[in-house]
Design a protein around this motif. Structure first.
Motif, mmCIF file in Angstrom:
data_model
loop_
_atom_site.group_PDB
_atom_site.id
_atom_site.type_symbol
_atom_site.label_atom_id
_atom_site.label_comp_id
_atom_site.label_asym_id
_atom_site.label_seq_id
_atom_site.Cartn_x
_atom_site.Cartn_y
_atom_site.Cartn_z
ATOM 1 N N SER A 1 0.892 -1.364 -0.110
ATOM 2 C CA SER A 1 0.017 0.143 -0.005
ATOM 3 C C SER A 1 0.882 1.205 -0.013
ATOM 4 O O SER A 1 1.810 1.323 0.621
ATOM 5 C CB SER A 1 -0.823 0.050 1.004
ATOM 6 N N ARG B 1 1.297 2.909 3.445
ATOM 7 C CA ARG B 1 1.692 2.229 4.592
ATOM 8 C C ARG B 1 3.366 2.615 4.466
ATOM 9 O O ARG B 1 4.043 2.615 3.513
ATOM 10 C CB ARG B 1 1.729 0.777 4.474
ATOM 11 N N MET C 1 -2.177 -0.442 12.904
ATOM 12 C CA MET C 1 -2.941 -1.633 11.735
ATOM 13 C C MET C 1 -4.461 -1.357 11.965
ATOM 14 O O MET C 1 -5.306 -1.482 10.897
ATOM 15 C CB MET C 1 -2.511 -3.090 12.084
ATOM 16 N N ARG D 1 -5.358 1.950 10.157
ATOM 17 C CA ARG D 1 -5.395 1.932 8.584
ATOM 18 C C ARG D 1 -6.357 0.958 7.886
ATOM 19 O O ARG D 1 -6.622 1.136 6.786
ATOM 20 C CB ARG D 1 -3.980 1.337 8.276
ATOM 21 N N SER D 2 -6.799 -0.019 8.658
ATOM 22 C CA SER D 2 -7.625 -0.872 8.034
ATOM 23 C C SER D 2 -9.007 -0.675 8.272
ATOM 24 O O SER D 2 -9.944 -1.167 7.873
ATOM 25 C CB SER D 2 -7.315 -2.388 8.868
ATOM 26 N N LEU E 1 -8.799 -7.437 14.849
ATOM 27 C CA LEU E 1 -7.557 -8.017 14.354
ATOM 28 C C LEU E 1 -7.289 -9.122 15.366
ATOM 29 O O LEU E 1 -6.464 -10.159 14.472
ATOM 30 C CB LEU E 1 -6.598 -7.027 14.399
ATOM 31 N N ALA F 1 0.044 -6.842 6.672
ATOM 32 C CA ALA F 1 -0.372 -5.822 6.527
ATOM 33 C C ALA F 1 -1.238 -5.647 5.064
ATOM 34 O O ALA F 1 -2.693 -5.265 4.964
ATOM 35 C CB ALA F 1 0.202 -4.580 6.511
ATOM 36 N N VAL G 1 -4.383 -7.879 5.681
ATOM 37 C CA VAL G 1 -5.511 -7.039 6.515
ATOM 38 C C VAL G 1 -6.058 -6.326 5.696
ATOM 39 O O VAL G 1 -7.304 -6.075 5.617
ATOM 40 C CB VAL G 1 -4.771 -6.516 7.819
ATOM 41 N N GLU G 2 -5.342 -5.396 4.859
ATOM 42 C CA GLU G 2 -6.322 -4.496 3.908
ATOM 43 C C GLU G 2 -7.152 -5.014 3.043
ATOM 44 O O GLU G 2 -7.998 -4.613 2.765
ATOM 45 C CB GLU G 2 -5.131 -3.742 3.249
ATOM 46 N N SER H 1 -10.032 -6.202 4.986
ATOM 47 C CA SER H 1 -10.944 -4.807 5.132
ATOM 48 C C SER H 1 -11.728 -4.567 4.015
ATOM 49 O O SER H 1 -12.697 -4.125 4.100
ATOM 50 C CB SER H 1 -9.740 -3.807 5.616
ATOM 51 N N CYS H 2 -11.425 -4.835 2.846
ATOM 52 C CA CYS H 2 -11.912 -4.470 1.576
ATOM 53 C C CYS H 2 -12.952 -5.593 1.598
ATOM 54 O O CYS H 2 -14.074 -5.143 1.187
ATOM 55 C CB CYS H 2 -11.202 -4.617 0.259
#
Length: 150
Positions: free
Chosen positions: A2, A5, A16, A19-20, A27, A55, A58-59, A62-63
Motif C-alpha cells: 500500500s 503504509r 494496523m 489503517r484497516s 485483528l 498488513a 489485513v487491507e 478490510s476491503c
C-alpha cells in the motif's frame, strides 16, 4: 504494498487498526481464527508487529468486509487465493455471489430511504394542512412497506 503504509517499519496493532478500520479486537480475533496467519511479535515487548505481507492481507480483508463478505467468505477467498490460478473460476463465483448479495442489500437500503422520504412527505403534508397530499403520501408509504423483505 500500500502506498499509504510505511515501507521501513512494521505496524503496531493500533496503527494496523487505524489503517484497516478494524478494531484491535477484530485483528486479534482474525489472528486467532487463522485469517491472518502468524503475526510477528516484537522480541522485547511481545507486542504484535504487522509486517508488509500481513498488513496487505489485513487491507484485503478490510476491503472484503466492507463489501459485506462474511468471515466464512473471507476464509474461502484466502483458501482459493492459496490455490492460485487453478481456482480462478471459483474466485469469480465467490465475488459474483457477493456482488449479488450486496446488490440485494443496496436494493433494501433504497427501499428504506424511499420509506423515510415518503414518511417525511406525509408529515410535511400534515404540517401544511394538505389532506389530499397527506392521503397520497400515506398510500405511497404503504406501497413501499409492502416491498420490504422481513
Amino acid at each position: 504494498m500500500s502506498a499509504t503504509r510505511q515501507q521501513t517499519a512494521d505496524l503496531t496493532i493500533q496503527e494496523m487498526a487505524r489503517r484497516s478500520g478494524f478494531a484491535e479486537s477484530t485483528l486479534r480475533y482474525y489472528e486467532k481464527i487463522g485469517l491472518l496467519g502468524p503475526v510477528a511479535r516484537d522480541e522485547s515487548s511481545g507486542h504484535r508487529r504487522y509486517g508488509p505481507a500481513t498488513a496487505d492481507r489485513v487491507e484485503a480483508l478490510s476491503c472484503l468486509r466492507s463489501a459485506g463478505m462474511t468471515v466464512t467468505g473471507m476464509r474461502r477467498y484466502l483458501d482459493l487465493l492459496a490455490r492460485g490460478d487453478s481456482a480462478a473460476a471459483e474466485q469469480r463465483d465467490l465475488f459474483a455471489g457477493q456482488a449479488e448479495v450486496l446488490a440485494a442489500d443496496i436494493e433494501q437500503l433504497q427501499l428504506r430511504l424511499t420509506y423515510l422520504r415518503r414518511k417525511a412527505d406525509l408529515w410535511d403534508a400534515r404540517v401544511r394542512g394538505d389532506a389530499a397530499a397527506e392521503k397520497r403520501a400515506a398510500e405511497d408509504v404503504l406501497h413501499v412497506m409492502n416491498s420490504f423483505r422481513f
